[in-house]
Design a protein around this motif. Sequence first.
Motif, PDB file in Angstrom:
ATOM      1  N   GLY A  42      10.296  -9.953 -15.623  1.00  0.00           N
ATOM      2  CA  GLY A  42       9.207  -9.263 -16.296  1.00  0.00           C
ATOM      3  C   GLY A  42       7.976 -10.131 -16.457  1.00  0.00           C
ATOM      4  O   GLY A  42       7.537 -10.825 -15.531  1.00  0.00           O
ATOM      5  N   LEU A  43       7.431 -10.146 -17.667  1.00  0.00           N
ATOM      6  CA  LEU A  43       6.202 -10.874 -17.934  1.00  0.00           C
ATOM      7  C   LEU A  43       6.429 -12.356 -18.223  1.00  0.00           C
ATOM      8  O   LEU A  43       5.463 -13.089 -18.469  1.00  0.00           O
ATOM      9  CB  LEU A  43       5.456 -10.229 -19.100  1.00  0.00           C
ATOM     10  CG  LEU A  43       4.889  -8.841 -18.793  1.00  0.00           C
ATOM     11  CD1 LEU A  43       4.293  -8.219 -20.033  1.00  0.00           C
ATOM     12  CD2 LEU A  43       3.858  -8.915 -17.674  1.00  0.00           C
ATOM     13  N   ALA A  44       7.677 -12.804 -18.188  1.00  0.00           N
ATOM     14  CA  ALA A  44       7.907 -14.244 -18.283  1.00  0.00           C
ATOM     15  C   ALA A  44       7.274 -14.951 -17.085  1.00  0.00           C
ATOM     16  O   ALA A  44       6.861 -16.101 -17.172  1.00  0.00           O
ATOM     17  CB  ALA A  44       9.398 -14.555 -18.353  1.00  0.00           C
ATOM     18  N   ASP A  45       7.214 -14.241 -15.936  1.00  0.00           N
ATOM     19  CA  ASP A  45       6.493 -14.719 -14.763  1.00  0.00           C
ATOM     20  C   ASP A  45       5.998 -13.495 -14.005  1.00  0.00           C
ATOM     21  O   ASP A  45       6.717 -12.951 -13.157  1.00  0.00           O
ATOM     22  CB  ASP A  45       7.390 -15.573 -13.874  1.00  0.00           C
ATOM     23  CG  ASP A  45       6.624 -16.218 -12.720  1.00  0.00           C
ATOM     24  OD1 ASP A  45       5.486 -15.793 -12.460  1.00  0.00           O
ATOM     25  OD2 ASP A  45       7.155 -17.142 -12.091  1.00  0.00           O
ATOM     26  N   PRO A  46       4.789 -13.020 -14.286  1.00  0.00           N
ATOM     27  CA  PRO A  46       4.281 -11.808 -13.633  1.00  0.00           C
ATOM     28  C   PRO A  46       4.205 -11.918 -12.116  1.00  0.00           C
ATOM     29  O   PRO A  46       4.157 -10.903 -11.426  1.00  0.00           O
ATOM     30  CB  PRO A  46       2.875 -11.640 -14.246  1.00  0.00           C
ATOM     31  CG  PRO A  46       2.916 -12.413 -15.520  1.00  0.00           C
ATOM     32  CD  PRO A  46       3.837 -13.564 -15.268  1.00  0.00           C
ATOM     33  N   GLN A  47       4.205 -13.142 -11.574  1.00  0.00           N
ATOM     34  CA  GLN A  47       4.146 -13.304 -10.121  1.00  0.00           C
ATOM     35  C   GLN A  47       5.452 -12.934  -9.430  1.00  0.00           C
ATOM     36  O   GLN A  47       5.479 -12.773  -8.209  1.00  0.00           O
ATOM     37  CB  GLN A  47       3.781 -14.749  -9.787  1.00  0.00           C
ATOM     38  CG  GLN A  47       2.297 -15.069  -9.947  1.00  0.00           C
ATOM     39  CD  GLN A  47       1.436 -14.268  -9.001  1.00  0.00           C
ATOM     40  OE1 GLN A  47       1.723 -14.173  -7.810  1.00  0.00           O
ATOM     41  NE2 GLN A  47       0.362 -13.687  -9.518  1.00  0.00           N
ATOM     42  N   ALA A  48       6.535 -12.801 -10.175  1.00  0.00           N
ATOM     43  CA  ALA A  48       7.823 -12.470  -9.550  1.00  0.00           C
ATOM     44  C   ALA A  48       7.747 -11.130  -8.833  1.00  0.00           C
ATOM     45  O   ALA A  48       8.204 -10.993  -7.687  1.00  0.00           O
ATOM     46  CB  ALA A  48       8.920 -12.456 -10.615  1.00  0.00           C
ATOM     47  N   LEU A  49       7.183 -10.139  -9.484  1.00  0.00           N
ATOM     48  CA  LEU A  49       7.045  -8.825  -8.859  1.00  0.00           C
ATOM     49  C   LEU A  49       6.116  -8.894  -7.655  1.00  0.00           C
ATOM     50  O   LEU A  49       6.374  -8.275  -6.613  1.00  0.00           O
ATOM     51  CB  LEU A  49       6.533  -7.820  -9.889  1.00  0.00           C
ATOM     52  CG  LEU A  49       6.427  -6.359  -9.437  1.00  0.00           C
ATOM     53  CD1 LEU A  49       7.771  -5.836  -8.962  1.00  0.00           C
ATOM     54  CD2 LEU A  49       5.886  -5.494 -10.574  1.00  0.00           C
ATOM     55  N   VAL A  50       5.046  -9.666  -7.775  1.00  0.00           N
ATOM     56  CA  VAL A  50       4.101  -9.833  -6.663  1.00  0.00           C
ATOM     57  C   VAL A  50       4.797 -10.469  -5.466  1.00  0.00           C
ATOM     58  O   VAL A  50       4.589 -10.060  -4.311  1.00  0.00           O
ATOM     59  CB  VAL A  50       2.906 -10.692  -7.113  1.00  0.00           C
ATOM     60  CG1 VAL A  50       1.952 -10.941  -5.951  1.00  0.00           C
ATOM     61  CG2 VAL A  50       2.167 -10.011  -8.262  1.00  0.00           C
ATOM     62  N   GLN A  51       5.631 -11.477  -5.715  1.00  0.00           N
ATOM     63  CA  GLN A  51       6.360 -12.135  -4.635  1.00  0.00           C
ATOM     64  C   GLN A  51       7.257 -11.159  -3.885  1.00  0.00           C
ATOM     65  O   GLN A  51       7.344 -11.187  -2.654  1.00  0.00           O
ATOM     66  CB  GLN A  51       7.194 -13.284  -5.201  1.00  0.00           C
ATOM     67  CG  GLN A  51       6.406 -14.527  -5.554  1.00  0.00           C
ATOM     68  CD  GLN A  51       6.089 -15.379  -4.343  1.00  0.00           C
ATOM     69  OE1 GLN A  51       6.813 -15.362  -3.353  1.00  0.00           O
ATOM     70  NE2 GLN A  51       5.000 -16.121  -4.412  1.00  0.00           N
ATOM     71  N   CYS A  52       7.944 -10.286  -4.614  1.00  0.00           N
ATOM     72  CA  CYS A  52       8.858  -9.325  -3.983  1.00  0.00           C
ATOM     73  C   CYS A  52       8.110  -8.310  -3.129  1.00  0.00           C
ATOM     74  O   CYS A  52       8.528  -7.992  -2.012  1.00  0.00           O
ATOM     75  CB  CYS A  52       9.685  -8.624  -5.049  1.00  0.00           C
ATOM     76  SG  CYS A  52      10.882  -9.690  -5.863  1.00  0.00           S
ATOM     77  N   LEU A  53       7.002  -7.810  -3.653  1.00  0.00           N
ATOM     78  CA  LEU A  53       6.221  -6.845  -2.886  1.00  0.00           C
ATOM     79  C   LEU A  53       5.584  -7.506  -1.662  1.00  0.00           C
ATOM     80  O   LEU A  53       5.496  -6.891  -0.589  1.00  0.00           O
ATOM     81  CB  LEU A  53       5.153  -6.224  -3.784  1.00  0.00           C
ATOM     82  CG  LEU A  53       5.704  -5.366  -4.938  1.00  0.00           C
ATOM     83  CD1 LEU A  53       4.567  -4.856  -5.807  1.00  0.00           C
ATOM     84  CD2 LEU A  53       6.525  -4.198  -4.406  1.00  0.00           C
ATOM     85  N   ALA A  54       5.176  -8.760  -1.811  1.00  0.00           N
ATOM     86  CA  ALA A  54       4.642  -9.490  -0.660  1.00  0.00           C
ATOM     87  C   ALA A  54       5.734  -9.725   0.389  1.00  0.00           C
ATOM     88  O   ALA A  54       5.480  -9.646   1.596  1.00  0.00           O
ATOM     89  CB  ALA A  54       4.048 -10.824  -1.115  1.00  0.00           C
ATOM     90  N   ALA A  55       6.952 -10.000  -0.060  1.00  0.00           N
ATOM     91  CA  ALA A  55       8.072 -10.179   0.877  1.00  0.00           C
ATOM     92  C   ALA A  55       8.356  -8.891   1.627  1.00  0.00           C
ATOM     93  O   ALA A  55       8.658  -8.912   2.824  1.00  0.00           O
ATOM     94  CB  ALA A  55       9.308 -10.643   0.114  1.00  0.00           C
TER      95      ALA A  55
END
Length: 439
Positions: free
Chosen positions: A300-313
Amino acid sequence: MAADLFGEDAPARPDVPGAAPLAERLRPRLLADVVGQEHLTGPDGAIGRMVAAGQLSSIILWGPPGTGKTTIARLLAEAVGMRFAMLSAVFSGVADLRQAFADAEKMAAAGRRTLLFIDEIHRFNRAQQDGFLPYVERGTVVLVGATTENPSFALNAALLSRAQVLVLNRLDEAALRTLVARAEAEVGKPLPVTDEARTALVASADGDGRFLLNQVETLFSVAIDQPLDASELAAFLHRRMPVYDKDRDGHYNLISALHKALRGSDAQAALYWLARMLVAGEEPLYALRRLTRFASEDIGLADPQALVQCLAAKDAYQFLGSPEGELAIVQACLYLATAPKSNAAYMAQKAAWAAARDTGSLAPPANILNAPTKLMKDLGYGAGYAYDHDAPDGFSGDNYWPDGMPPAEYYRPVDRGFEKRIAERLAWWDERRREQRGG
């Protein structure tokens, strides 16, 4: 615990022709010869207690291929003096079931009970499974079903309530080596492989004793002058694909293992389970969907880039294809495993959804309602609304909750990662609200 199929000293069956397959010739003659499933067949096991009491109840044997389900069922009938009848759900239909039940009723009238063994029982549809119930309840047959699928999903609840589910273990390395030794004793000569190749052969069986014995029989069936090393053995035998049904139990077990390893921040284990899935033929986009879900549920918002990384993958995989694009999936997996974890967004969603179901008819307060018409303004829509951008620090502290509903707290950020900063903001805003409302 070892998961042997045959005991150390179990002799070959003298009643089986020498031309029979090696796996059939090595079947145990007695239930006591089946070792490695001691949690079932031992004195304290469910099957051991049934045999000791001389009373069988209907059971479902659940386990991987080649772990002895058919053997146990046959020897169980012999151990208590019951007639053994066998059907395969793959090849049998309603007529076969009716005939089996009719034969069992005749034998029951003659004073002999029948153990009806149904292989691949999960392949019968729900109506056919319901057809077992009256015969099981009357005691016409003792039903023993064998399945490689999770009974919770594959079998009727009514059938499960009348049968005990017993879980068989996959065969471990020691058990598989025992099978090789038994085969060598049966054939009367050593397997023509080096020690390294023997280890590779055992590993290739993936816990399936029947598969291993078939491979051993293939090696014995040809003339081999010099023992094969591991590379020569691989060229001689077909490589066994991992056991993995993409729409069945193995599918969900591996994705569960991947999810738990990610949640536990074990990057190495997470990468292993991802590899197990992709090597076995899982659709990469399915793995990406599960990783993306994890990014919101466990980070979640503990690291908002996690979701971005998955969508980029996902975009990278669709752009590059396989196998080049799979590296992007690996990158996303490793990012998730090493990111700070929080399920605060997930828990907030569950709490907010529950509150919405309980209070779904409450209207918003009038001060935050839009007022595009004079009538709506006359009714008080938008009256007293505080425009936050005009307030000091861009914060008005206005009320946004329905009348009659006190403010609630659904989102509770953790003290990790980016959410630590979010928690500080929320605390500051809460303090300002308390000050404006007089504590």
